[in-house]
Enzyme design. Sequence first.
Site, PDB file in Angstrom:
ATOM      1  N   HIS A 175       0.843  -1.206   0.000  1.00 33.62           N
ATOM      2  CA  HIS A 175       0.000   0.000   0.000  1.00 33.62           C
ATOM      3  C   HIS A 175       0.873   1.250   0.000  1.00 33.62           C
ATOM      4  O   HIS A 175       0.590   2.213  -0.710  1.00 33.62           O
ATOM      5  CB  HIS A 175      -0.915   0.016   1.233  1.00 33.62           C
ATOM      6  CG  HIS A 175      -1.944  -1.071   1.240  1.00 33.62           C
ATOM      7  ND1 HIS A 175      -1.807  -2.216   1.979  1.00 33.62           N
ATOM      8  CD2 HIS A 175      -3.123  -1.181   0.584  1.00 33.62           C
ATOM      9  CE1 HIS A 175      -2.863  -2.990   1.784  1.00 33.62           C
ATOM     10  NE2 HIS A 175      -3.675  -2.398   0.943  1.00 33.62           N
ATOM     11  N   GLN A 206     -17.348  -8.267  -2.643  1.00 36.07           N
ATOM     12  CA  GLN A 206     -16.332  -8.998  -3.404  1.00 36.07           C
ATOM     13  C   GLN A 206     -15.815 -10.227  -2.671  1.00 36.07           C
ATOM     14  O   GLN A 206     -14.908 -10.902  -3.158  1.00 36.07           O
ATOM     15  CB  GLN A 206     -15.183  -8.072  -3.787  1.00 36.07           C
ATOM     16  CG  GLN A 206     -14.289  -7.615  -2.642  1.00 36.07           C
ATOM     17  CD  GLN A 206     -13.288  -6.565  -3.105  1.00 36.07           C
ATOM     18  OE1 GLN A 206     -13.635  -5.409  -3.314  1.00 36.07           O
ATOM     19  NE2 GLN A 206     -12.044  -6.968  -3.300  1.00 36.07           N
TER      20      GLN A 206
HETATM   21  O1  PAF Z   1      -7.490  -4.623  -4.249  1.00 32.57           O
HETATM   22  C1  PAF Z   1      -8.280  -4.327  -3.327  1.00 32.57           C
HETATM   23  O2  PAF Z   1      -7.894  -4.099  -2.171  1.00 32.57           O
HETATM   24  C2  PAF Z   1      -9.776  -4.272  -3.617  1.00 32.57           C
HETATM   25  O3  PAF Z   1     -10.136  -5.241  -4.540  1.00 32.57           O
HETATM   26  C3  PAF Z   1     -10.241  -2.869  -4.082  1.00 32.57           C
HETATM   27  C4  PAF Z   1      -9.609  -2.483  -5.405  1.00 32.57           C
HETATM   28  C5  PAF Z   1      -9.897  -1.845  -3.008  1.00 32.57           C
HETATM   29  C6  PAF Z   1     -11.761  -2.867  -4.261  1.00 32.57           C
HETATM   30  O4  PAF Z   1     -12.423  -3.120  -3.066  1.00 32.57           O
END
Ligand code: PAF
Length: 252
Positions: free
Chosen positions: A29, A53
């Site tokens: 990150h 997701q």
């Molecule tokens: O890669 C991630 O952490 C997630 O898939 C994202 C792009 C933040 C979408 O929730």
Amino acid sequence: MKVVRTIDELETAPGTGLVPTMGAFHDGHRALFRAARAENERVVVSLFVNPAQFDEPGDLEAYPRDEARDLAIAEAEGVDVVFAPAELYPKGFATWVVSDVTGAEADSRPGHFRGVATICLKLFNIVRPERAYFGQKDAQQVAVIRRLVRDLDVAVEIRVVPTVRDADGLALSSRNVRLSPEERDRALGLSRALEAALGAPDPVATARAALNGLEPDYVEVLHLGDAMVLAAAVRVGSTRLIDNILLEGEIR
Ligand code: PAF
């Protein structure tokens, strides 16, 4: 650094770079924040664990969360705004972005990319960034987002930042904190297997043979734009890990 909790409070501005995240920050990150910081006047990081997701309820519950630590890291990296809403799906939510992009990860996690594509389009509409930043580790996610932006005429430039690894090769992932020391040791088999396949005549067979007993969800060569990538997903205990290496070209 401003922490914004609602869409109404979030201001938009030209020259904004967006880093969409689900929190539990690590050096991967940090690399995304730095790339965004270098290219944009204003950096917005979204922090939202997107339930849509997750294809396994246990995975959503176990997903690591530590907002106080995340905010401290974002602030130290010079992020301007953290957008951390409690909810992004209004009551009666009924409209989804369904991507027909195919690939091993899409097959292996039905519904996953519908959740990713939907939340990313929502974030692009809310934040209105000029650029958005994603990690190469999620190469198939990048392929889905790039296609979404092209197909739906979203005015955002998608940037891809190389995977960050621990010194021993393990790709950084928020899920790594769930690995016991013994599992972390076994998880190393994934990056090592991909590494072993570099330059091999049959990279899939070579990687499979080098997995050192890890059970793969898939090992597959994927074409992502001009690039050819060897991608794999494995399970280590209850944790699912993905990784990929570039065989040819460049992920852009
Ligand atoms: O890669 C991630 O952490 C997630 O898939 C994202 C792009 C933040 C979408 O929730």
